[in-house]
Design an enzyme around this catalytic site. Structure first.
Site, PDB file in Angstrom:
ATOM      1  N   LYS A  72      16.462 -58.644-102.684  1.00  0.00           N
ATOM      2  CA  LYS A  72      15.643 -57.483-102.355  1.00  0.00           C
ATOM      3  C   LYS A  72      14.704 -57.809-101.184  1.00  0.00           C
ATOM      4  O   LYS A  72      14.550 -57.000-100.261  1.00  0.00           O
ATOM      5  CB  LYS A  72      14.833 -57.067-103.582  1.00  0.00           C
ATOM      6  CG  LYS A  72      14.012 -55.820-103.364  1.00  0.00           C
ATOM      7  CD  LYS A  72      13.371 -55.317-104.660  1.00  0.00           C
ATOM      8  CE  LYS A  72      12.155 -56.151-105.024  1.00  0.00           C
ATOM      9  NZ  LYS A  72      11.449 -55.581-106.194  1.00  0.00           N
ATOM     10  N   TYR A  73      14.081 -59.013-101.221  1.00  0.00           N
ATOM     11  CA  TYR A  73      13.102 -59.360-100.176  1.00  0.00           C
ATOM     12  C   TYR A  73      13.777 -59.718 -98.867  1.00  0.00           C
ATOM     13  O   TYR A  73      13.220 -59.500 -97.788  1.00  0.00           O
ATOM     14  CB  TYR A  73      12.154 -60.439-100.692  1.00  0.00           C
ATOM     15  CG  TYR A  73      11.379 -59.903-101.878  1.00  0.00           C
ATOM     16  CD1 TYR A  73      10.455 -58.875-101.686  1.00  0.00           C
ATOM     17  CD2 TYR A  73      11.634 -60.326-103.174  1.00  0.00           C
ATOM     18  CE1 TYR A  73       9.789 -58.309-102.764  1.00  0.00           C
ATOM     19  CE2 TYR A  73      10.969 -59.776-104.252  1.00  0.00           C
ATOM     20  CZ  TYR A  73      10.042 -58.767-104.042  1.00  0.00           C
ATOM     21  OH  TYR A  73       9.385 -58.198-105.099  1.00  0.00           O
ATOM     22  N   GLU A 108      -3.727 -53.095-102.866  1.00  0.00           N
ATOM     23  CA  GLU A 108      -3.256 -53.249-104.250  1.00  0.00           C
ATOM     24  C   GLU A 108      -4.317 -52.728-105.205  1.00  0.00           C
ATOM     25  O   GLU A 108      -5.496 -53.041-105.069  1.00  0.00           O
ATOM     26  CB  GLU A 108      -2.949 -54.736-104.520  1.00  0.00           C
ATOM     27  CG  GLU A 108      -2.572 -55.068-105.955  1.00  0.00           C
ATOM     28  CD  GLU A 108      -1.390 -54.248-106.479  1.00  0.00           C
ATOM     29  OE1 GLU A 108      -0.350 -54.176-105.783  1.00  0.00           O
ATOM     30  OE2 GLU A 108      -1.520 -53.656-107.570  1.00  0.00           O
ATOM     31  N   ASP A 114      -6.734 -47.987-104.663  1.00  0.00           N
ATOM     32  CA  ASP A 114      -5.571 -47.138-104.931  1.00  0.00           C
ATOM     33  C   ASP A 114      -5.196 -46.464-103.609  1.00  0.00           C
ATOM     34  O   ASP A 114      -6.029 -45.807-102.981  1.00  0.00           O
ATOM     35  CB  ASP A 114      -5.943 -46.087-105.993  1.00  0.00           C
ATOM     36  CG  ASP A 114      -4.746 -45.252-106.427  1.00  0.00           C
ATOM     37  OD1 ASP A 114      -3.919 -44.871-105.563  1.00  0.00           O
ATOM     38  OD2 ASP A 114      -4.630 -44.983-107.640  1.00  0.00           O
ATOM     39  N   MET A 115      -3.938 -46.625-103.209  1.00  0.00           N
ATOM     40  CA  MET A 115      -3.530 -46.121-101.899  1.00  0.00           C
ATOM     41  C   MET A 115      -3.740 -44.622-101.757  1.00  0.00           C
ATOM     42  O   MET A 115      -3.852 -44.098-100.662  1.00  0.00           O
ATOM     43  CB  MET A 115      -2.070 -46.476-101.616  1.00  0.00           C
ATOM     44  CG  MET A 115      -1.071 -45.696-102.440  1.00  0.00           C
ATOM     45  SD  MET A 115       0.634 -46.173-102.112  1.00  0.00           S
ATOM     46  CE  MET A 115       0.854 -47.540-103.254  1.00  0.00           C
ATOM     47  N   GLU A 142       9.187 -43.639-110.599  1.00  0.00           N
ATOM     48  CA  GLU A 142       7.896 -44.308-110.801  1.00  0.00           C
ATOM     49  C   GLU A 142       6.847 -43.739-109.845  1.00  0.00           C
ATOM     50  O   GLU A 142       5.832 -44.370-109.570  1.00  0.00           O
ATOM     51  CB  GLU A 142       8.064 -45.827-110.678  1.00  0.00           C
ATOM     52  CG  GLU A 142       8.904 -46.391-111.838  1.00  0.00           C
ATOM     53  CD  GLU A 142       9.085 -47.914-111.794  1.00  0.00           C
ATOM     54  OE1 GLU A 142       8.420 -48.574-110.980  1.00  0.00           O
ATOM     55  OE2 GLU A 142       9.914 -48.421-112.575  1.00  0.00           O
ATOM     56  N   GLU A 151       7.196 -50.957-102.199  1.00  0.00           N
ATOM     57  CA  GLU A 151       8.335 -51.052-103.136  1.00  0.00           C
ATOM     58  C   GLU A 151       7.904 -50.380-104.443  1.00  0.00           C
ATOM     59  O   GLU A 151       7.476 -51.021-105.381  1.00  0.00           O
ATOM     60  CB  GLU A 151       8.792 -52.503-103.367  1.00  0.00           C
ATOM     61  CG  GLU A 151       7.711 -53.498-103.702  1.00  0.00           C
ATOM     62  CD  GLU A 151       8.294 -54.827-104.246  1.00  0.00           C
ATOM     63  OE1 GLU A 151       9.443 -54.845-104.702  1.00  0.00           O
ATOM     64  OE2 GLU A 151       7.563 -55.827-104.196  1.00  0.00           O
ATOM     65  N   TYR A 190       5.674 -59.285-112.607  1.00  0.00           N
ATOM     66  CA  TYR A 190       5.751 -59.600-111.182  1.00  0.00           C
ATOM     67  C   TYR A 190       6.750 -60.727-110.932  1.00  0.00           C
ATOM     68  O   TYR A 190       7.543 -60.700-110.002  1.00  0.00           O
ATOM     69  CB  TYR A 190       4.378 -60.032-110.659  1.00  0.00           C
ATOM     70  CG  TYR A 190       3.399 -58.888-110.473  1.00  0.00           C
ATOM     71  CD1 TYR A 190       3.684 -57.837-109.591  1.00  0.00           C
ATOM     72  CD2 TYR A 190       2.182 -58.866-111.144  1.00  0.00           C
ATOM     73  CE1 TYR A 190       2.771 -56.799-109.404  1.00  0.00           C
ATOM     74  CE2 TYR A 190       1.273 -57.835-110.959  1.00  0.00           C
ATOM     75  CZ  TYR A 190       1.572 -56.800-110.091  1.00  0.00           C
ATOM     76  OH  TYR A 190       0.672 -55.775-109.895  1.00  0.00           O
ATOM     77  N   PHE A 238      10.225 -59.587-110.943  1.00  0.00           N
ATOM     78  CA  PHE A 238      10.515 -58.865-109.703  1.00  0.00           C
ATOM     79  C   PHE A 238      10.788 -59.834-108.560  1.00  0.00           C
ATOM     80  O   PHE A 238      11.746 -59.697-107.809  1.00  0.00           O
ATOM     81  CB  PHE A 238       9.321 -57.993-109.282  1.00  0.00           C
ATOM     82  CG  PHE A 238       9.119 -56.796-110.147  1.00  0.00           C
ATOM     83  CD1 PHE A 238      10.073 -56.402-111.076  1.00  0.00           C
ATOM     84  CD2 PHE A 238       7.965 -56.036-110.020  1.00  0.00           C
ATOM     85  CE1 PHE A 238       9.872 -55.284-111.861  1.00  0.00           C
ATOM     86  CE2 PHE A 238       7.769 -54.915-110.797  1.00  0.00           C
ATOM     87  CZ  PHE A 238       8.714 -54.542-111.712  1.00  0.00           C
TER      88      PHE A 238
END
Lengths: 621, 621
Positions: free
Chosen positions: A323-324, A377, A406-407, A431, A422, A314, A317
């Site tokens: 990116k953000y 998450e 889990d979405m 992924e 993301e 993390y 990342f």
């Protein structure tokens, strides 16, 4: 230890010296080192004169003249110039050559030399190549550098690469067979030079003749030489100066008189110039420290769906601020497109440790829009961090609802206006972003927005000898059928990237996320080249014209989160200049996994289909 | 069990029936069997009509209709004709096709069918090939036969082979992918048909339209059809009759009226004709029983120097009377060339159980020359036999001295006039005859004679799919780098054999028995072909014009002692019609072993050097 495989790490800057003749190896080496050189190229046989199997020993100097560390770290061997193991069949020269070539290489291995320099055999010199191949296999600690003369012009020029390529194929792409490019006063075209980026160039041989004298009489290199050297230095290639210092300017004054080592001094000015080029490059290329270590380093793609990411992953990342910034801009633009008095339900799916939540909150503040944020998450460890942030960060308080789920299965209490995620991999969908967002789409309102809105993967054929040999080093089928995340460095593209698979969100459900395409490439090379597989990239449209890209032509500046992906192939093949190449790629889906299969056709050559049924590599659902 | 891999044994003669439509599988199968057929080709789906993933089950008939043994031994499946998994991307037809193709193949595997028949995908039908490749890997008990239409004319004709070849390459040369050649009324050229000898043809599809009516109205085949079928039968290919019996003569009278199976009866006359062709071939090819079992069967070459041969191996050798007739003739001629009153010392080195001693004695009697024979043998077990013969056979008594020793080290009491040996392998020198005879030469008189006097090896590029896949089945590098002794059967030569290495005896000592050559072949094919490696042979000159040969053009009639040798290659390649092919071969020698290395170059393609340092295969000294 300047030599051999160590130079692959990419940050080496080493210079060697090749004298017309080494007379006293201890003295000449000391002189070279004192002058600043890192190593010496020396004939293995001393003297390197014609001999035969019946020549009485010794055929060369004693191994006691230098320490083992000096032999292995500071000397590159060089075989005798008279040797021609492809002289007429049955001739004495052929017999003597074959014997002496073996003898010299065996002696070099006995000394633990890291490398030997030899003339690149011409295509018809198959017998020489056979002896080299045998030596590569029987001396696993020693590299062979084939001297390839790139100075030659016209047809000859391509002959040099063809000869190199023939030797490489005959030696089965040995990872210890390298090229040493010999430059002259003239350089071939840029197209001819560029192809070497993907080849295992270990050294550039720079004769003093290639230098010119500047106004003050010091030896310098022409601009194109400088540019090519800079390129090669970037690849970790070392330079070997050769000559007696008589040509190309030389040292106008004796820059370091004194003490027993007169010969190297003649090249002192040349060494200083090369050393200046090294420093110049280091200044021009600051702060690449972190990335350096990842150059051409093969990584298996993450499986964030199947595995839980670790804290340090993390952290890596989150370090990518660009990116953000892009995500915040995308959310900002999406919110601005909503009515000023609207209440926006924004869900971050795959919230991790919260960077997208923070970006979204800050976008909302800037856009002056009211938002309710759900942070979804599945990793319970990340939930710990998120809870802390909700409890401690003022901007989060009262606005963020944490959901540990889990979405794909979460039952949302209300539907979202904006879904932020993301989940992209180096090849875009690899992924399983499509599968995850299909699941999350259940709780996106009709007409709601997904950020990203779409993403497309890209592929291009490349020369990448080093990557391929590293995959091959595993000596199994599995690795040839596994795409690797890798900071492509020593590679050369043979055609522009073409788009492969596109996904859009939201998308009508049930969505079919399998894909199939056959790309038709045409080599943009002016010469034949070897194709070792395919480089992969992606472009993502976050919202409107806010994008993220790793496509070489549109790469988001400063963004470091994604390296390219490399799809290896089982058998490298020669792609003729301007020839066509068909690449078929499939995105397949089974009960609990998603995988790619790929195959190529070039003229009469065609590959097997790689990774059938995901037997070697698949991403778990 | 007429189907699948069983047909490879080469002595199978099976006929199948493919009806326009199977209505009742149990009844139609029974009818076919009663008529004389061995199996039935039936649609896997029943009815084989367009359906989709959402079509309600069942999509085909119950597996209870036949017993498991019947399904697996008497039925070949056939996929639905409407399927096109390469219809436009995203189309419903493509989606339905891919699903249904998988579904049908999975069902066929569930029934344990040994094979399924499918149309050969065109080169652009890569998606279909991918599904087939996946099925081959996930159903390891089932073969897929691709129907290749060889009846088509002109350009189309080569397109058929190209499509087959593309599928074969994409499926990574799967041993379970076969071709089913569909014949028409017209046949393509002999050159076009001949290439299939090296390909894995599993069946010939013979429509009733290909038949013509003879004077009495019975269906018969034209001469070229007959010849091609005879050729295919020899390769163990089975025939599948198809049609409704309306065309090509049919049965003028009802040859077997009665009982519930009227449909097959319509083809009864065709079946009888095929059956007649089977019998005709069996008559034309008598006594090949022993050799049949060795066809395309890979054997590691003997190592008679390193190992001692067993009694049964000697027995097999001795059974080959032709060889000993030739030896006797050679000795006879050599003796006749000596003075009538001469005393000849003749040594048989490597005497084994004595056949060369017997041949020499009988030659001496015929030539009316006095001989003293030494029988030198290193195998103590063979010495036992030899002693018995000396003690019991009148012709041997007083003439033969037994020596239990290795010819390379034996100290002879006197020197020989004639040295007789049979140390040749399938590739001439590959069982180290040169090294042995160099040793024995010490005790050959100046001007003495060696029988054999010389031998030469030969090599030619071949298509041999079956051999290559059998080597590949070991899934290692070693077997691709090992030459195998094999009775080449399912193969097709792509160019005439060329001479490789020649050895002569006696020869000046010390002899250099290493060799090196690069052969330049030109494909003599009118079409592209796949090269799977090289067939090897030898010619030996025993004495004057008395020779032994396994060279296809000069093969010693009736001699069965040596099968050819097969040098495999790691990667089969397409050799274009009329294209050049360079093959380099080396005979190498190390401290205690001798081995070959080999490599090929064809246009831009080039192989690695096989077997470097003898790492995979060597003959012990």
């Amino acid at each position: 230890m300047p030599l051999g495989s160590r130079t692959d790490c990419g940050d080496a800057r080493y210079a060697g010296l090749r004298l017309p003749r080494v007379h006293d190896i201890a003295e000449d080496l000391q002189g070279a080192l004192l002058c600043g050189f890192d190593f010496l190229v020396a004939d293995i046989a001393d003297p390197p004169v014609r001999r035969s199997p019946s020549t009485p020993p010794p055929f060369t100097r004693s191994d006691l003249l230098l320490s083992a560390a000096q032999w292995s770290g500071q000397v590159v061997g060089q075989t005798s110039a008279w040797i021609d193991a492809d002289a007429a069949t049955g001739s004495e020269l052929r017999r003597d050559s074959e014997f002496c070539l073996r003898q010299e290489l065996a002696w070099a291995a006995h000394l633990s030399l890291q490398a030997c320099l030899l003339p690149c055999p011409r295509p018809e010199q198959v017998n020489t190549v056979r002896v080299l191949n045998q030596a590569l296999l029987s001396s696993p600690g020693m590299a062979l550098w084939l001297q390839v003369d790139v100075a030659a012009e016209g047809e000859e020029r391509d002959a040099a690469w063809r000869a190199w390529n023939r030797a490489r194929l005959a030696c089965d792409h040995s990872g210890r067979l390298g090229a040493a490019l010999a430059l002259g006063r003239e350089l071939p075209s840029d197209a001819s030079l560029a192809r070497w980026r993907g080849e295992p160039v270990k050294a550039v041989l720079l004769p003093t003749e290639a230098f010119v004298a500047n106004k003050r009489g010091y030896p310098v290199l022409p601009k194109r030489h400088q540019a090519f050297l800079a390129d090669m230095f970037q690849l970790g290639v070392q330079v070997i100066l050769s000559g007696d210092g008589a040509a190309g300017g030389g040292a106008p004054r004796d820059a370091g008189e004194g003490g027993g080592a007169p010969v190297p001094h003649a090249l002192r000015a040349h060494w200083e110039y090369v050393s200046y080029l090294f420093r110049k490059m280091e200044i021009a290329e600051p702060g690449q420290g972190i990335e350096l270590a990842y150059r051409d380093y093969l990584q298996c793609p993450l499986q964030p769906l199947q595995d839980n990411l670790e804290s340090q992953t993390y952290e890596v990342f989150e370090r990518d601020s660009i990116k953000y910034v892009k995500y915040e801009e995308a959310v900002y633009r999406a919110l601005c497109d909503r009515a000023p008095d609207s209440q926006t339900v924004l869900m971050v799916v795959g919230a991790g440790r919260g960077p997208l939540v923070a970006a979204s909150l800050s976008a909302a503040q800037r856009a002056e829009r009211a938002v309710r944020v759900y942070a979804v998450e599945k990793n319970p460890n990340a939930i710990v961090t998120l809870s802390h942030r909700v409890a401690t960060e003022p901007m989060w308080q009262g606005k963020v609802t944490l959901v540990s789920a889990d979405m794909r299965t979460w039952e949302a209490p209300e539907n979202a206006d904006i879904l932020v995620s993301e989940l992209l991999g180096s090849f875009g969908d690899n992924e399983l972003s499509p599968e995850c967002l299909d699941g999350a789409q259940r709780f996106l309102k009709e007409g709601g927005v997904s950020i990203p809105a779409a993403y497309t993967s890209y592929l291009q054929p490349i020369t990448a000898h080093k990557l391929w040999t590293e995959v091959g080093a595993y000596k199994d089928l599995e690795h040839f059928e596994t795409p690797f995340v890798v900071k492509l460095h020593r590679f050369h593209a043979l055609s522009a990237p073409q788009s492969v698979f596109k996904f859009e969100h939201p998308t009508p459900q049930p969505a079919d996320n399998t894909r199939s395409i056959t790309l038709e490439f045409t080599s943009t090379e002016k010469f034949d080249a070897v194709c070792h597989g395919f480089g992969g990239y992606f472009e993502a449209q976050l919202y409107a014209d806010v994008t993220l890209s790793t496509h070489p032509d549109t790469h988001t500046e400063g963004m470091a989160s994604w390296f390219p992906i490399y799809f290896p192939i089982r058998h490298p093949f020669v792609l003729p200049a301007g020839a066509g190449l068909q690449v078929s790629v499939w995105r397949c889906q089974g009960n609990h996994k998603v995988w790619y299969e790929w195959a190529w056709v070039a003229g009469r050559q065609a590959s097997p289909i790689h990774n059938p049924n995901g037997r070697s590599y698949a991403v778990g659902l």
